[in-house]
Scaffold this motif. Structure first.
Motif, PDB file in Angstrom:
ATOM      1  N   VAL A 182      39.077   4.185 147.720  1.00  0.00           N
ATOM      2  CA  VAL A 182      39.688   3.444 148.826  1.00  0.00           C
ATOM      3  C   VAL A 182      39.840   4.310 150.071  1.00  0.00           C
ATOM      4  O   VAL A 182      39.890   3.787 151.183  1.00  0.00           O
ATOM      5  CB  VAL A 182      41.040   2.836 148.421  1.00  0.00           C
ATOM      6  N   GLU A 242      39.247  -2.529 139.565  1.00  0.00           N
ATOM      7  CA  GLU A 242      38.993  -2.086 140.940  1.00  0.00           C
ATOM      8  C   GLU A 242      39.136  -3.255 141.919  1.00  0.00           C
ATOM      9  O   GLU A 242      39.665  -3.087 143.023  1.00  0.00           O
ATOM     10  CB  GLU A 242      37.590  -1.476 141.046  1.00  0.00           C
ATOM     11  N   ALA A 287      42.060  -3.366 144.865  1.00  0.00           N
ATOM     12  CA  ALA A 287      41.693  -3.464 146.282  1.00  0.00           C
ATOM     13  C   ALA A 287      42.379  -4.653 146.941  1.00  0.00           C
ATOM     14  O   ALA A 287      42.896  -4.546 148.057  1.00  0.00           O
ATOM     15  CB  ALA A 287      40.175  -3.581 146.425  1.00  0.00           C
ATOM     16  N   ILE A 342      45.603  -0.960 153.154  1.00  0.00           N
ATOM     17  CA  ILE A 342      44.294  -0.701 153.753  1.00  0.00           C
ATOM     18  C   ILE A 342      43.943  -1.892 154.633  1.00  0.00           C
ATOM     19  O   ILE A 342      44.266  -3.036 154.317  1.00  0.00           O
ATOM     20  CB  ILE A 342      43.187  -0.456 152.693  1.00  0.00           C
ATOM     21  N   PHE A 396      39.097  -4.068 155.618  1.00  0.00           N
ATOM     22  CA  PHE A 396      38.508  -3.670 154.344  1.00  0.00           C
ATOM     23  C   PHE A 396      38.014  -4.920 153.620  1.00  0.00           C
ATOM     24  O   PHE A 396      38.734  -5.510 152.811  1.00  0.00           O
ATOM     25  CB  PHE A 396      39.556  -2.941 153.498  1.00  0.00           C
TER      26      PHE A 396
END
Length: 269
Positions: A166, A184, A188, A197, A200
């Protein structure tokens, strides 16, 4: 005349990697670093390498190695998917096409470094002349970095490895996969949902595979109020490699403000 011993003297025995350490033969029976870290039973008093202060030094070293190796990577996209996808399978071919298209768009391609979809994406990146990165992990049954990885890093600890994905990727493209792929993916989505984040994109490649999952999110999570309907916008589902790359490049075309540029609360800005 060749004896059985001499004929096999150049055969590499099964091995497992623990960071820079290589284990073979009797040493293969040793547990993984993550397994020992999460084991609640006390370590023998004489085994100082299993104490938390010692582990902290080892964890710190992993972060330093990862940051040092990837600091100058440049724009990159992480590709996830099953390690069990065989060469020749349509998903393997699509992952290879994706890796090549990402490379041609100016991205480095980052994968878990294993076989299957990961190998295919790395292979496509190499075909495009782009940087091909593999971020591997110590597992009970060794999974070597595939031969299409040009820059490879092996980690002992999953959480250190996940940080690298990340921190040094600007988006995820997720092909069909199993538990690791789902892990994953949802990590995310959680980081994007909570604003950890930004800019993205998370793209699911394969509508037939991912469609039922998205339908379940709508019919169960959204319907029950566990996530908001707007959270569905965090995902893009497509069968098109070109569309996936276009989504990434469109989002990244506008750099936007840095987090530190945001006005402080009460500043009146």
């Amino acid at each position: 005349m060749h004896t059985p011993e001499s004929s096999n003297q150049h055969t590499v025995p099964p091995e497992r990697h623990k960071g820079p350490v290589v284990l073979r033969r009797d040493q293969l029976r040793r547990s993984t670093s993550d397994e020992r870290l999460l084991d609640q039973r006390p370590a023998p008093p004489e085994d100082f390498t299993r104490t938390d202060p010692w582990r902290m030094l080892r964890i710190q070293a992993e972060f330093v190695e990862g940051f040092d190796a990837l600091a100058h990577l440049g724009p990159a996209v992480a590709v996830f998917g099953s390690a069990r996808t065989a060469p020749g399978h349509p998903e393997y071919q699509q992952a290879r096409e994706l890796g090549r298209a990402l490379g041609e768009a100016g991205y480095a391609v980052v994968t878990g470094g294993g076989p299957g979809v990961m190998e295919a994406a790395n292979r496509g990146a190499v075909n495009a002349g782009a940087q091909s990165v593999g971020i591997g992990i110590e597992l009970p049954h060794e999974q070597h970095l595939n031969n299409w990885v040009d820059l490879g890093i092996n980690f002992r600890y999953f959480f250190a490895r996940k940080t690298m994905f990340v921190k040094y990727s600007q988006g995820f493209v997720v092909l069909p996969g199993g538990f690791g792929t789902l892990d994953e993916l949802f990590e995310a989505l959680t980081l994007v949902q909570t604003g950890k984040i930004t800019r993205f994109p998370v793209i699911l490649l394969g509508t037939a595979y991912w469609g039922p999952l998205v339908d379940w999110i709508k019919s169960t999570l959204v319907a029950d109020g566990k996530v908001s309907e707007g959270d569905l916008d965090l995902l893009r589902v497509t069968d098109s490699v070109a569309e996936a790359v276009a989504v990434l490049t469109e989002v990244h075309a506008d750099p936007g403000p840095r987090p530190d540029d945001a006005a402080a609360p009460g500043s009146g800005a």
